[in-house]
Design an enzyme around this catalytic site. Structure first.
Site, mmCIF file in Angstrom:
data_model
loop_
_atom_site.group_PDB
_atom_site.id
_atom_site.type_symbol
_atom_site.label_atom_id
_atom_site.label_comp_id
_atom_site.label_asym_id
_atom_site.label_seq_id
_atom_site.Cartn_x
_atom_site.Cartn_y
_atom_site.Cartn_z
ATOM 1 C CB SER A 15 37.898 37.030 51.456
ATOM 2 O OG SER A 15 38.177 38.143 50.643
ATOM 3 C CG PHE A 16 33.384 35.954 46.825
ATOM 4 C CD1 PHE A 16 32.409 36.039 48.104
ATOM 5 C CD2 PHE A 16 32.845 36.078 45.629
ATOM 6 C CE1 PHE A 16 31.115 35.717 47.750
ATOM 7 C CE2 PHE A 16 31.605 35.883 45.437
ATOM 8 C CZ PHE A 16 30.646 35.695 46.512
ATOM 9 C CE1 TYR A 53 43.565 38.474 50.233
ATOM 10 C CE2 TYR A 53 44.726 36.215 49.784
ATOM 11 C CZ TYR A 53 44.671 37.635 49.556
ATOM 12 O OH TYR A 53 45.474 38.234 48.360
ATOM 13 C CE LYS A 110 29.356 41.262 44.036
ATOM 14 N NZ LYS A 110 29.154 41.310 45.619
ATOM 15 C CE LYS A 193 29.444 45.716 45.571
ATOM 16 N NZ LYS A 193 30.248 45.217 46.346
ATOM 17 C CG ASP A 246 26.404 43.858 46.295
ATOM 18 O OD1 ASP A 246 26.906 43.687 47.560
ATOM 19 O OD2 ASP A 246 27.178 43.466 45.220
ATOM 20 C CG ASN A 258 34.752 48.926 47.220
ATOM 21 O OD1 ASN A 258 35.624 49.408 46.525
ATOM 22 N ND2 ASN A 258 34.323 47.659 47.089
ATOM 23 C CB VAL A 281 40.655 43.447 45.212
ATOM 24 C CG1 VAL A 281 39.603 42.609 45.654
ATOM 25 C CG2 VAL A 281 40.552 44.537 44.082
HETATM 26 N N1 LIG Z 1 35.442 39.448 49.493
HETATM 27 C C1 LIG Z 1 34.110 39.637 49.295
HETATM 28 O O1 LIG Z 1 33.302 39.702 50.012
HETATM 29 C C2 LIG Z 1 33.345 39.676 47.760
HETATM 30 C C3 LIG Z 1 32.051 39.462 47.625
HETATM 31 C C4 LIG Z 1 31.576 39.158 46.561
HETATM 32 C C5 LIG Z 1 32.534 39.662 45.320
HETATM 33 N N2 LIG Z 1 33.765 39.909 45.548
HETATM 34 C C6 LIG Z 1 34.627 40.071 44.452
HETATM 35 O O2 LIG Z 1 35.269 38.916 44.140
HETATM 36 C C7 LIG Z 1 36.441 39.292 43.511
HETATM 37 C C8 LIG Z 1 37.787 38.867 44.039
HETATM 38 O O3 LIG Z 1 37.488 39.530 45.552
HETATM 39 P P1 LIG Z 1 38.259 38.820 46.894
HETATM 40 O O4 LIG Z 1 37.403 39.395 47.941
HETATM 41 O O5 LIG Z 1 38.404 37.497 46.723
HETATM 42 O O6 LIG Z 1 39.620 39.351 46.672
HETATM 43 P P2 LIG Z 1 41.021 39.328 47.842
HETATM 44 O O7 LIG Z 1 41.667 40.614 47.808
HETATM 45 O O8 LIG Z 1 40.515 38.773 49.005
HETATM 46 O O9 LIG Z 1 41.632 38.098 46.984
HETATM 47 C C9 LIG Z 1 42.410 38.064 45.626
HETATM 48 C C10 LIG Z 1 42.800 36.864 45.118
HETATM 49 O O10 LIG Z 1 43.250 36.826 43.785
HETATM 50 C C11 LIG Z 1 44.280 36.617 43.802
HETATM 51 N N3 LIG Z 1 45.246 37.276 42.594
HETATM 52 C C12 LIG Z 1 45.373 38.476 42.340
HETATM 53 N N4 LIG Z 1 45.908 38.407 41.267
HETATM 54 C C13 LIG Z 1 46.281 37.180 40.768
HETATM 55 C C14 LIG Z 1 46.785 36.667 39.580
HETATM 56 N N5 LIG Z 1 47.380 37.574 38.793
HETATM 57 N N6 LIG Z 1 46.829 35.528 39.302
HETATM 58 C C15 LIG Z 1 46.187 34.489 40.327
HETATM 59 N N7 LIG Z 1 45.672 35.163 41.513
HETATM 60 C C16 LIG Z 1 45.465 36.528 41.739
HETATM 61 C C17 LIG Z 1 45.082 36.976 45.090
HETATM 62 O O11 LIG Z 1 46.346 36.122 44.991
HETATM 63 C C18 LIG Z 1 44.050 36.708 45.991
HETATM 64 O O12 LIG Z 1 44.008 35.135 46.309
HETATM 65 C C19 LIG Z 1 36.548 41.000 43.602
HETATM 66 O O13 LIG Z 1 36.148 41.507 42.359
HETATM 67 C C20 LIG Z 1 35.409 41.304 44.404
HETATM 68 O O14 LIG Z 1 34.726 42.416 44.136
HETATM 69 C C21 LIG Z 1 34.374 39.796 46.624
HETATM 70 O O1 LIG Z 2 34.492 44.166 50.292
HETATM 71 P P1 LIG Z 2 33.749 44.690 49.224
HETATM 72 O O2 LIG Z 2 33.590 46.380 49.131
HETATM 73 O O3 LIG Z 2 34.519 44.235 47.943
HETATM 74 O O4 LIG Z 2 32.150 44.337 48.887
HETATM 75 C C1 LIG Z 2 31.987 42.826 49.078
HETATM 76 C C2 LIG Z 2 30.890 42.362 48.230
HETATM 77 O O5 LIG Z 2 31.081 42.847 47.058
HETATM 78 C C3 LIG Z 2 29.730 42.557 48.997
HETATM 79 O O6 LIG Z 2 28.619 42.113 48.433
#
Ligand SMILES: NC(=O)c1ccc[n+]([C@@H]2O[C@H](COP(=O)([O-])OP(=O)(O)OC[C@H]3O[C@@H](n4cnc5c(N)ncnc54)[C@H](O)[C@@H]3O)[C@@H](O)[C@H]2O)c1
Ligand SMILES: O=P(O)(O)OC[C@H](O)CO
Length: 375
Positions: A15-16, A53, A110, A193, A246, A258, A281
């Site tokens: 998603s991110f 996602y 994060k 956080k 955050d 979370n 995640v």
């Molecule tokens: N989603 C949010 O709102 C958000 C905002 C800020 C920061 N983050 C941080 O960004 C990071 C990623 O989060 P997300 O929300 O995108 O996670 P998610 O669960 O939506 O997606 C994770 C992605 O990583 C990929 N992945 C996992 N293992 C892998 C591997 N071994 N090789 C290749 N790809 C792999 C998955 O296939 C998926 O595409 C996290 O640390 C999260 O804390 C997320």
């Molecule tokens: O969905 P979370 O709990 O991983 O939080 C997403 C971002 O870190 C918010 O800033």
């Protein structure tokens, strides 16, 4: 003369990564996004939507998805890495052959790596040895960004080129990018956080009120900054978007994964059930274990994190833990004004008989205090 288009690579199809790819494309960059899943690649390129996602949001059609990491990294000036912490190093290792020292590498993850308690920018440094390294953190729920809700983040780096280029490439009418040179503090803020978001979700499911949430968030901030200072970060960072900003969003919104894990557990699900149901995640589950071990090693007082650790992994009921925490040491509000040790000393000086200090929340203490609290 027209400005040259910036080439941006995004590693991660979650998603991110998807939200960030669209921002950069909305801002005129040429964006390629890498992910493993070929079906998702096809869907993004044909339908301009990430059905796994972020199914309800249109992506910028200019984002090109690919499962070939070499193609994605070719010519990239800026590389944004949005991969969960458990897989972060392996993805950087897979990318390494196509990374170049002049590129700007930015972690958006994060989380913390278990081995050596490393943050992701440290992993990037270890793996590449490059100098243009930064992190992005702040109140950034991916689905709200995908919906183009007005949002702000922080780019943190000791390198001014990294800060400036990220502000130029991502800053747009719905996304503001503030700068910091406290990379460690900003990155720790983002990781820590998540712990308290789980606790806040649990408290909400258990019917606890707004006073409770406010107490939890404020004491969480005290705990986070205490830990971060012990790790060499600047406490003032926690007044910014990557600290209190955050913390507010993740402790208040059920869009936070979370928070949702905590909420599901507060409703009676096991940790495993809550994580399985999420299908994405929730970094805080792993982070709380690592942070408690590190806090104990550094002798940093973190009663909320320790309490949550006991609830998640030792089967202590959340209500019981809340009662125990309410009976814990009554300490200083803002430790940078009145040090905690001064409050403890005053208690000792004025106690009719010596009290033992309550530095740790142990399982024994939970059973001793059970039923005796006033939470
Ligand atoms: N989603 C949010 O709102 C958000 C905002 C800020 C920061 N983050 C941080 O960004 C990071 C990623 O989060 P997300 O929300 O995108 O996670 P998610 O669960 O939506 O997606 C994770 C992605 O990583 C990929 N992945 C996992 N293992 C892998 C591997 N071994 N090789 C290749 N790809 C792999 C998955 O296939 C998926 O595409 C996290 O640390 C999260 O804390 C997320
Ligand atoms: O969905 P979370 O709990 O991983 O939080 C997403 C971002 O870190 C918010 O800033």
């Amino acid at each position: 003369m027209a400005e040259q288009q910036t080439n941006v690579a995004v590693l991660g199809g979650g998603s991110f990564g998807t939200a960030l790819a669209s921002i950069a494309a909305d801002n005129g960059a040429r964006v390629r996004q890498w992910m493993r899943d070929e079906t998702l690649v096809k869907q993004i390129n044909q339908e301009h939507r990430n059905g796994r996602y972020l199914p309800n949001y249109a992506m910028n059609p200019a984002v090109e998805a690919s499962a070939d990491i070499q193609t994605v990294l070719a010519d990239a000036e800026l590389v944004l890495i949005a991969i969960p912490s458990k897989a972060f190093r392996s993805v950087v290792q897979a990318a390494k052959a196509w990374l170049r020292p002049e590129q700007i590498l930015v972690s958006t993850t994060k989380g913390i790596e278990q081995e050596g308690f490393l943050l992701m920018s440290q992993v990037l440094e270890q793996e590449t040895g490059f100098s243009h390294i930064g992190v992005i953190a702040g109140p950034n729920l991916a689905s709200e960004i995908a919906d183009k809700q007005l949002t702000a983040t922080v780019i943190a780096s000791a390198d001014s080129l990294t800060r400036t280029r990220v502000q130029q490439v991502l800053g747009c009418r719905y996304f503001r990018v503030y700068a910091s040179d406290d990379r460690h503090g900003v990155e720790l803020g983002g990781a820590l956080k998540n712990i308290y978001a789980i606790a806040a979700g649990m408290a909400a499911a258990l019917g606890m009120g707004e006073n409770t949430r406010s107490m939890l968030m404020t004491r969480a901030l005290a705990e986070m900054s205490r830990f971060a200072v012990a790790q060499g970060a600047n406490p003032m960072t926690f007044l910014g978007l990557a600290g209190v900003g955050d913390l507010i969003v993740t402790c208040s919104s059920n869009l936070s994964r979370n928070y949702r894990v905590g909420y599901a557990m507060g409703e009676g699900r096991t940790l495993e059930e809550a994580v399985d149901a999420l299908g994405q995640v929730a970094e805080g589950v792993n982070t709380v274990k690592l942070v408690c071990a590190k806090a104990s090693e550094m002798d940093v007082y973190m009663p909320l994190a320790e309490g949550l650790n006991h609830v998640l992994f030792d089967g202590v009921p959340a209500q019981e833990m809340a009662r125990t925490l309410m009976m814990g040491e009554q300490s200083s509000d803002v430790e940078f004004i009145l040090p905690r040790e001064a409050v403890q000393q005053a208690h000792r000086d004025q106690a009719p008989h010596n009290q033992t200090s309550k530095n740790q929340v142990s399982k024994d203490q939970v059973s001793k205090n059970n039923g005796g609290g006033n939470a």
